[in-house]
Design an enzyme around this catalytic site. Structure first.
Site, PDB file in Angstrom:
ATOM      1  N   ASP A  76       0.767   7.330  44.360  1.00  0.00           N
ATOM      2  CA  ASP A  76       0.169   7.810  45.599  1.00  0.00           C
ATOM      3  C   ASP A  76      -0.932   6.823  45.963  1.00  0.00           C
ATOM      4  OD1 ASP A  76      -0.343   9.426  47.700  1.00  0.00           O
ATOM      5  OD2 ASP A  76      -1.433  10.962  46.586  1.00  0.00           O
TER       6      ASP A  76
ATOM      7  N   ASP B 104      -2.141  13.355  41.982  1.00  0.00           N
ATOM      8  CA  ASP B 104      -3.328  14.150  41.661  1.00  0.00           C
ATOM      9  C   ASP B 104      -3.458  15.363  42.566  1.00  0.00           C
ATOM     10  OD1 ASP B 104      -3.919  12.905  43.999  1.00  0.00           O
ATOM     11  OD2 ASP B 104      -5.859  12.089  43.379  1.00  0.00           O
TER      12      ASP B 104
ATOM     13  N   ASP C  77       1.931  16.756  45.093  1.00  0.00           N
ATOM     14  CA  ASP C  77       2.674  15.880  44.174  1.00  0.00           C
ATOM     15  C   ASP C  77       3.446  16.666  43.116  1.00  0.00           C
ATOM     16  OD1 ASP C  77       1.609  13.550  45.360  1.00  0.00           O
ATOM     17  OD2 ASP C  77      -0.226  13.754  44.179  1.00  0.00           O
TER      18      ASP C  77
END
Length: 799
Positions: free
Chosen positions: A312, A550, A554
Site C-alpha cells: 500500500d 495497515d 486491506d
C-alpha cells in the site's frame, strides 16, 4: 486460560448508561461468575502441550520398542542411540519453550485492546479483560471483540470476515454488532451482549484453527511426507530383516535383533524434524528481537519464496501520517458571496470524527470554525470515497474527485492531474444538491476547492525497494488514491516500473483486470474487493504473493495472500488478520525478514541432505542384504557413531549459519537429489565390501568396523561438498567432527563396537576407500545430467 460455558454461573444483567458504564463492583461480580471475554482457545501451545508433543512421538515409541528389545537380548552396548534421542527431545522442548515465552510476551504487547467506560472514566484495556454488559467505544479500524448492541453514535461496519460480503452496513442505536466484524468509519458506544465462548467469533476461531493446521509450508509438508513414508516402511522391513537373519541365515536371536535394529535406526530421520522445528523456533526469536511478531511460523519460509510483493502507498512507502499542503479555490467559488473557505472547511472538519489520518490532518490545519451545528453527517467510506456534513443551509462533501464530480470530472481533470503529478493527494470540497447518506452520490457536487494533502516518503523506502528489485521480487503498489499521485510517489521511492499505472475504477471485466495486474506496477482508486481480486489473479498465475497493509480495507487481501504483513500502527483488524506484524511499523526491516527465511530454508535443505544419505543408504542396503542373503553388517552403536559425527553435530551448526541465497526448486526434490549420489556410493561400497569379505573369509566383526569407517569417509565427503564454499566456521566444524570420530573409534572402541582389522580386511577397506571418491564424483555428475535432461524433456528451464 480457557473459559467455557460450564464454568460460568448465572449473573445479574445490567443496562448501564453509555456515558458511565459498569461500576467496579459490577465488573468484579461478572468476573467472579466467569462472564469475561477470554478467548475460547489459548493463543499458543501450553508448556505441557510442548512437552507432550516432543516426548510422545511415533518415532520415540519405535525407539522405546527397540531399546526394550536390546535390553531383552542383553545387548546394552547398542543402546548408544538413546542419549541422542533424549538430547533431541530436550533441545526441542527447551527451544520451543523459549520461543513460546518470547512470542507470548510480544503477543501480549500486540494483543487487541478496547476503549472501555467504567465508573464514568475511559480506559484502554486488553479485549480479553472485558466483561458482559461493559460499555465499549468502537471507532474506525477497531475489530469488534465481542457481540454488542449499539447504545449511542453511528458506525459503518464491514462484516466481510463473517459473511464474505464486503458491503458496508450502517449501525445505529439498537443495532447489533457482530464480533469479528470491523469498523470502517464513525464512532459508537456499545454494550457487550455476548462475550468469550458465547460470541460469534468464538466459532470462527475454532474453524480458523482447524484451517491453519492444514495450511503448511512446502518444507514442513515435504518433511511430513518423508516421515510418514518412513514410519510406515520401517515395521515390515524390520520384520523381514529379522526373519531373514534368524530363519534363513541361521544367526542367533541376539545378533538377528541387533542387525535388524541397526537397519531400522539407520532408516529413521530422528533429528530432521527436530532440526526444522528448532531452526524455525530460533528464527522466531531472532525476528522477535527485531520487533517482528510471527502469528504463524510457516510464513518465514513463504516470505523467503515470495516473488511478488503488493504494498500500500500509505504506511509502507510513505509515513502513516498526512499533512495538508494547500487549499486551492475553483472557479465556482465566489469569494464575496460565500463564507471564507477556511471557515467552511473548519466547520466541516469540526463536525467529523478523527477516525482516519486524512481527517486528523484536516483538523490540525483548519482550526477556525464558526460553531455551526451539523444536521447530519456521514464518515468516509472506502466504497463511496467521500465524507459529508449537512448544515441547515447546505450539504458539503469532501472526497475523491472521480467519485464526487462523476460525469463532470473531465472538466476539471487537467487541473487535478497537474496537482497530482507533483505527488499530492487531491480531494474535492464542494456542495451537494442532494443530502448525502453514505451511499454513492446520484449527482455531481459543485466543487469549491481542491484540498492538497501528502504523506512524507519514508527515509529508508528507496533502499528497501532497491533490495527487492535486486532479489527478483516484483513490487506492485495498490492504493485507493489517485493513480497519478501514487505513480509519482512510487517513482520517488525508486520502485521499478512506477510509470506504468492504471486507474482501477476503469477495470470492470475480469480479462481487463488480469491484463492490468500482470502488466503494470501501480494501481490507484482500488476498492477493497479489487485488492483481494488482484492477489487472487497473481496466485492463479503461479506467483507467491506477499501483501502488506495497515488499514481495515486491506484485511480481505491480507487473508488471501500467501504471506500477509501488517503494520502495528495500523488497525487492529489488519494486525490480527496477518501472519507477520511489524511491531515498530518499520518496513525497512523486511529485507532482514526475507534473509532470515532464506537462511532457515537453505540451511535446513542442506542439513536434510545429510540425514537423507543415512536413510536412503539403510533402506537400499536392507534390500541388497535381502536379495544377496547376507545379514545387515552394521550394529546400532556403529550407526549412532556415524550419525553423531557426519550428520547430527554438523547439521545442527550448519542449520544456524547465515545463508542469503535465493531459494530454488522444490524442497524434497533438492534434498533427495543431493543425498542420492552419496547414499548410492555407500550402498555400492558397503555391499561390495560384505560380498568380497565373505568370499575371502573375513569375519563379520571386521566387516562391521570396515563398513563403519567407509561410511564415515563418504559422510565426510558429502559434508565437505554441501558445506561449500568452505569458510573458517565450516572448516572448524568439519575438522572437529573428524577428530571426534577418530577419538571415539580409538578410545571408546568397545562402546561403539570398533575392533582391530585383519590384513585381508585392511586391504579390502583401502581399495574401497580409494574407490569411493571417483564413484561419488561420477554418480553426482550422472544424477545432475539425468535431472538436466528430464527438465529439458518437460520443457522446463534449469532451476
Amino acid at each position: 486460560m480457557e473459559i467455557t460455558l460450564e464454568k460460568r454461573i448465572p449473573t445479574t444483567r445490567y443496562r448501564p448508561d453509555h456515558q458511565t458504564g459498569l461500576t467496579a463492583q459490577q465488573v468484579q461480580e461478572h468476573r467472579m461468575h466467569g462472564w469475561t471475554n477470554q478467548p475460547v482457545d489459548p493463543p499458543s501451545k501450553t508448556t505441557k502441550e510442548i512437552i507432550q508433543e516432543n516426548v510422545f512421538t511415533y518415532f520415540n515409541l519405535i525407539f522405546l520398542v527397540l531399546a526394550v528389545l536390546l535390553c531383552l537380548v542383553g545387548s546394552f552396548r547398542d543402546l548408544t542411540f538413546l542419549p541422542v534421542i533424549v538430547l533431541n527431545t530436550l533441545i526441542g522442548i527447551i527451544q520451543e519453550t523459549r520461543a513460546k515465552k518470547v512470542l507470548d510476551n510480544l503477543t501480549m504487547l500486540n494483543a487487541p485492546h478496547a476503549m472501555v467506560i467504567r465508573d464514568g472514566k475511559k480506559s484502554q484495556i486488553n479485549a480479553e479483560d472485558l466483561v458482559i454488559d461493559d460499555i465499549v467505544i468502537f471507532e474506525a479500524g477497531n475489530q469488534v471483540c465481542a457481540d454488542a448492541e449499539v447504545c449511542a453514535g453511528e458506525v459503518q461496519v464491514n462484516e466481510s470476515l463473517l459473511t464474505g460480503e464486503s458491503d458496508e452496513i450502517t449501525k445505529r442505536k439498537g443495532d447489533q454488532l457482530m464480533s469479528g466484524s470491523f469498523i470502517v468509519s464513525g464512532q459508537c458506544h456499545a454494550r457487550l451482549d455476548k462475550v468469550g465462548a458465547d460470541s460469534y467469533i468464538s466459532r470462527l476461531t475454532l474453524e480458523a484453527k482447524a484451517m491453519q493446521n492444514t495450511e503448511q509450508s512446502e518444507m514442513i509438508r515435504s518433511l511430513d511426507k518423508l516421515v510418514k513414508w518412513v514410519g510406515v516402511a520401517i515395521i515390515p522391513i524390520g520384520i523381514i530383516l529379522f526373519i531373514q537373519a534368524f530363519v534363513f541365515q541361521g544367526e542367533g536371536f541376539r545378533s538377528s535383533v541387533t542387525s535388524m535394529i541397526a537397519a531400522v535406526i539407520g532408516m529413521i530421520p530422528e533429528g530432521l524434524y527436530l532440526l526444522a522445528s528448532v531452526a524455525l523456533a530460533v528464527s522466531s526469536i531472532r525476528l522477535a528481537q527485531k520487533k517482528v511478531l510471527l502469528h504463524d511460523m510457516k510464513c518465514i519460509e513463504t516470505l523467503a519464496r515470495v516473488n511478488v510483493l503488493c504494498v500500500d502507498k500509505t504506511g509502507t512507502i510513505t509515513e502513516n501520517t498526512m499533512e495538508v499542503q494547500d487549499v486551492i479555490p475553483t472557479k465556482e467559488y465566489e469569494e464575496g458571496e460565500l463564507r471564507p473557505l477556511s471557515e467552511l472547511l473548519g466547520d466541516f472538519t469540526a463536525a467529523q470524527s478523527s477516525d482516519n489520518i486524512t481527517m486528523e490532518a484536516m483538523k490540525r490545519y483548519f482550526k477556525i470554525a464558526s460553531g455551526k451545528k451539523a444536521v447530519a453527517k456521514t464518515g468516509f467510506s472506502s466504497a463511496s470515497k467521500y465524507s459529508s456534513v449537512t448544515f441547515e443551509e447546505a450539504s458539503y462533501v469532501l472526497g475523491a474527485p472521480e467519485f464526487v464530480l462523476k460525469e463532470q470530472y473531465e472538466n476539471y481533470e487537467e487541473a487535478i492531474s497537474a496537482h497530482a503529478s507533483k505527488g499530492a493527494r487531491v480531494l474535492v470540497f464542494g456542495t451537494a444538491k442532494e443530502e448525502p447518506d453514505g451511499k454513492p452520490l446520484k449527482e455531481a457536487v459543485t466543487p469549491l476547492a481542491y484540498v492538497l494533502l501528502a504523506n512524507p516518503i519514508r527515509q529508508e523506502a528507496k533502499e528497501t525497494f532497491t533490495y527487492f528489485a535486486e532479489q527478483g521480487v516484483e513490487v506492485k503498489v495498490i492504493s485507493g488514491d489517485n493513480p497519478l499521485t501514487v505513480s509519482e510517489v512510487a517513482k520517488e521511492a525508486g520502485i521499478a516500473g512506477a510509470e506504468r499505472y492504471v486507474d482501477a475504477s476503469t477495470l470492470h471485466k475480469e480479462e481487463e483486470m488480469r491484463a492490468a495486474v500482470l502488466n503494470n506496477a501501480v494501481f490507484g482508486r482500488v476498492t477493497p474487493n479489487q485488492k483481494r481480486k488482484f492477489v487472487q489473479i497473481l496466485k492463479e498465475e503461479g506467483k507467491t504473493v506477499a501483501m502488506t497493509g495497515d488499514g481495515v480495507n486491506d484485511v480481505l487481501a491480507l487473508k488471501d495472500a500467501d504471506c500477509s504483513i501488517a503494520m502495528a500502527s495500523g488497525s487492529d483488524a489488519a494486525a490480527q488478520a496477518s501472519q507477520l506484524v511489524l511491531l515498530e511499523s518499520d518496513f525497512s526491516c523486511m529485507p532482514e525478514v526475507v534473509l532470515e527465511g532464506r537462511r532457515v530454508v537453505n540451511n535446513i535443505q542442506r542439513s536434510a541432505s545429510l540425514f537423507l544419505v543415512k536413510n536412503i543408504f539403510s533402506f537400499l542396503l536392507s534390500l541388497v542384504s535381502f536379495v544377496f542373503m547376507f545379514t545387515y553388517p552394521l550394529e546400532p552403536s556403529q550407526i549412532s557413531l556415524i550419525s553423531m559425527f557426519t550428520i547430527g553435530v554438523p547439521a545442527f551448526f550448519l542449520a544456524l549459519e547465515p545463508n542469503k541465497n535465493i531459494i530454488k526448486g522444490h524442497f524434497l526434490t533438492n534434498v533427495f537429489l543431493k543425498a542420492l549420489p552419496a547414499a548410492l556410493t555407500d550402498v555400492l561400497a558397503v555391499g561390495a565390501l560384505v560380498i568380497f569379505g565373505r568370499t575371502f573369509g573375513v569375519s563379520s566383526a571386521d566387516i562391521s568396523t570396515a563398513a563403519t569407517m567407509l561410511l564415515s569417509i563418504v559422510g565426510f565427503m558429502i559434508l565437505y561438498t554441501i558445506s561449500a564454499p568452505m569458510n573458517v566456521l565450516r572448516g572448524v566444524i568439519l575438522g572437529g567432527c573428524i577428530v571426534g570420530l577418530l577419538f571415539c573409534s580409538i578410545f571408546l572402541n568397545d562402546l561403539f563396537a570398533i575392533t582391530g582389522m585383519t590384513t585381508k580386511c585392511v586391504m579390502l577397506f583401502v581399495v574401497f576407500a580409494i574407490a569411493t571418491e571417483p564413484v561419488l564424483r561420477y554418480l553426482t555428475w550422472l544424477i545432475g545430467k539425468l535431472r538436466f535432461y528430464y527438465k529439458r524433456l518437460r520443457g522446463q528451464k534449469e532451476v
